[in-house]
Scaffold this active site. Structure first.
Site, PDB file in Angstrom:
ATOM      1  N   GLU A  71       0.876  -1.175   0.000  1.00  0.00           N
ATOM      2  CA  GLU A  71       0.000   0.000   0.000  1.00  0.00           C
ATOM      3  C   GLU A  71       0.912   1.223   0.000  1.00  0.00           C
ATOM      4  OE1 GLU A  71      -2.491   0.781   3.463  1.00  0.00           O
ATOM      5  OE2 GLU A  71      -3.514   2.434   2.428  1.00  0.00           O
ATOM      6  N   ASP A  96       5.110   4.589   3.691  1.00  0.00           N
ATOM      7  CA  ASP A  96       4.884   6.032   3.815  1.00  0.00           C
ATOM      8  C   ASP A  96       6.173   6.616   4.384  1.00  0.00           C
ATOM      9  OD1 ASP A  96       1.941   7.734   4.078  1.00  0.00           O
ATOM     10  OD2 ASP A  96       3.754   8.705   4.818  1.00  0.00           O
ATOM     11  N   ASP A 145      -1.209  12.327  -2.469  1.00  0.00           N
ATOM     12  CA  ASP A 145      -1.295  13.787  -2.638  1.00  0.00           C
ATOM     13  C   ASP A 145      -1.448  14.078  -4.140  1.00  0.00           C
ATOM     14  OD1 ASP A 145      -0.867  14.420   0.133  1.00  0.00           O
ATOM     15  OD2 ASP A 145       1.194  13.781  -0.153  1.00  0.00           O
ATOM     16  N   LYS A 149      -0.573  21.276  -9.470  1.00  0.00           N
ATOM     17  CA  LYS A 149       0.106  22.191 -10.402  1.00  0.00           C
ATOM     18  C   LYS A 149       0.917  21.402 -11.431  1.00  0.00           C
ATOM     19  CE  LYS A 149       0.464  26.071  -7.313  1.00  0.00           C
ATOM     20  NZ  LYS A 149       1.222  26.634  -6.229  1.00  0.00           N
ATOM     21  N   ASP A 181      -9.998  10.752  -4.125  1.00  0.00           N
ATOM     22  CA  ASP A 181     -11.109  11.703  -4.244  1.00  0.00           C
ATOM     23  C   ASP A 181     -10.824  12.693  -5.375  1.00  0.00           C
ATOM     24  OD1 ASP A 181      -8.878  12.746  -2.658  1.00  0.00           O
ATOM     25  OD2 ASP A 181     -10.075  14.588  -2.724  1.00  0.00           O
TER      26      ASP A 181
HETATM   27  C1  LIG Z   1      -3.201  12.351   1.558  1.00  0.00           C
HETATM   28  S1  LIG Z   1      -2.246  11.259   2.511  1.00  0.00           S
HETATM   29  C2  LIG Z   1      -3.150   9.736   2.353  1.00  0.00           C
HETATM   30  C3  LIG Z   1      -2.857   8.776   3.470  1.00  0.00           C
HETATM   31  C4  LIG Z   1      -3.737   7.501   3.493  1.00  0.00           C
HETATM   32  N1  LIG Z   1      -3.547   6.694   2.316  1.00  0.00           N
HETATM   33  C5  LIG Z   1      -5.195   7.848   3.639  1.00  0.00           C
HETATM   34  O1  LIG Z   1      -5.929   7.732   2.642  1.00  0.00           O
HETATM   35  O2  LIG Z   1      -5.610   8.222   4.760  1.00  0.00           O
HETATM   36  C6  LIG Z   1      -0.847  10.980   1.491  1.00  0.00           C
HETATM   37  C7  LIG Z   1       0.267  10.212   2.178  1.00  0.00           C
HETATM   38  O3  LIG Z   1       1.323  10.018   1.249  1.00  0.00           O
HETATM   39  C8  LIG Z   1       2.571  10.111   1.920  1.00  0.00           C
HETATM   40  N2  LIG Z   1       3.564  10.425   0.882  1.00  0.00           N
HETATM   41  C9  LIG Z   1       3.493  11.439  -0.010  1.00  0.00           C
HETATM   42  N3  LIG Z   1       4.545  11.394  -0.862  1.00  0.00           N
HETATM   43  C10 LIG Z   1       5.289  10.308  -0.484  1.00  0.00           C
HETATM   44  C11 LIG Z   1       6.501   9.734  -0.963  1.00  0.00           C
HETATM   45  N4  LIG Z   1       7.135  10.267  -1.990  1.00  0.00           N
HETATM   46  N5  LIG Z   1       7.000   8.635  -0.343  1.00  0.00           N
HETATM   47  C12 LIG Z   1       6.337   8.106   0.737  1.00  0.00           C
HETATM   48  N6  LIG Z   1       5.175   8.607   1.222  1.00  0.00           N
HETATM   49  C13 LIG Z   1       4.661   9.693   0.629  1.00  0.00           C
HETATM   50  C14 LIG Z   1       2.329  11.205   2.953  1.00  0.00           C
HETATM   51  O4  LIG Z   1       3.221  11.117   4.036  1.00  0.00           O
HETATM   52  C15 LIG Z   1       0.880  10.941   3.354  1.00  0.00           C
HETATM   53  O5  LIG Z   1       0.779  10.098   4.494  1.00  0.00           O
END
Ligand SMILES: C[S@@+](CC[C@H](N)C(=O)[O-])C[C@H]1O[C@@H](n2cnc3c(N)ncnc32)[C@H](O)[C@@H]1O
Length: 242
Positions: A71, A96, A145, A149, A181
């Site tokens: 995941e 993560d 995320d 942009k 979303d």
């Molecule tokens: C919007 S959150 C979603 C978290 C979870 N999947 C949820 O739906 O509740 C995005 C997650 O991606 C992680 N993340 C973003 N870019 C990352 C990267 N390059 N490597 C590891 N984790 C990353 C962030 O730390 C964050 O916890």
């Protein structure tokens, strides 16, 4: 409740303290493997042992020969933990780079003695340092995320460069799944799948508008619950390289 400046500062300080506590706890969790220095191609166990897990997750960590699901951007790891409970015949690794988020899923897995769950604190950019060719059977990307942009396109977890990395570690017929979303990221991903000539297996916008086609979509992540409370719709697709 009145949002006074002292109240906001207290909340902020409380939040920081809590984060520190979670980071300290995660450091002691035997089911979390960390890459604290993103330049260093090794993971470290809670005992500080340097691990050479690439190609050996099953041998060294799970001690079985089950297929491995990742995941990506797992946050609190709802998919990792809930899929692991549902499919004890598979192994699950939540990835993560934020320790305090991983804390939640890793703690549940420890408390519930889920032996088919691990978490890796690492940057997804470095995933090929830690997984070997065809070591992974399936990938979920949950609410990444969106990086809306254009100039940040290369950070989207479905940007072609990321897909190349996933291809290197996935088995030939493996399925990748995206739940988000963000409709722009969702449609962008579809356009990347098409331009890269990959195989779009399933595509649905606003999955909760009609009965779910897959039971596992009932699992809801922390972010997903927030987005649903804001009235946003949720989208889901599957694709393959083959
Ligand atoms: C919007 S959150 C979603 C978290 C979870 N999947 C949820 O739906 O509740 C995005 C997650 O991606 C992680 N993340 C973003 N870019 C990352 C990267 N390059 N490597 C590891 N984790 C990353 C962030 O730390 C964050 O916890």
């Amino acid at each position: 409740m009145e949002l006074t400046i002292p109240f906001i500062i207290c909340q902020f300080m409380g939040g920081r303290k809590n984060k520190k506590k979670k980071i300290a706890a995660v450091d002691t969790f035997p089911n979390v493997f960390q890459n604290p220095d993103f330049q260093d191609p090794h993971l470290y166990s809670s005992e500080g042992q340097q691990l050479d897990v690439k190609g050996k997750w099953n041998e060294l960590i799970f001690k079985n020969n089950q297929p491995i699901t990742l995941e990506l951007a797992c946050g609190k790891g709802e998919y990792t933990v809930n899929l692991a409970k549902k499919y004890p015949e598979r192994n699950f690794i939540g990835i993560d780079f934020r320790g305090p988020r991983i804390f939640t899923g890793a703690k549940i897995a420890l408390d519930e003695q889920l032996t088919n769950v691990a978490f890796a604190r690492m940057k997804i950019e470095n995933i090929t340092n830690f997984f070997a060719t065809e070591e992974v059977a399936e990938i979920w990307i949950t609410f990444p995320d969106p990086f809306p942009k254009d100039k940040h396109e290369k950070h989207r977890l479905t940007f072609p460069k990321f897909l190349e990395r996933y291809k290197q570690i996935l088995k030939k017929d493996a399925i990748l799944q995206l739940k988000t979303d963000d409709i722009d990221l969702f449609r962008y991903t579809k356009s990347v799948i098409e331009s890269e000539k990959l195989n779009l297996v399933y595509y649905k916008e606003d999955i909760y508008a009609t009965p779910l086609d897959f039971e596992v979509l009932e699992i809801k992540t922390f972010y997903e619950k927030q987005f649903l409370a804001q009235g946003k719709s949720i989208n889901y697709l599957q694709f393959k390289f083959a």
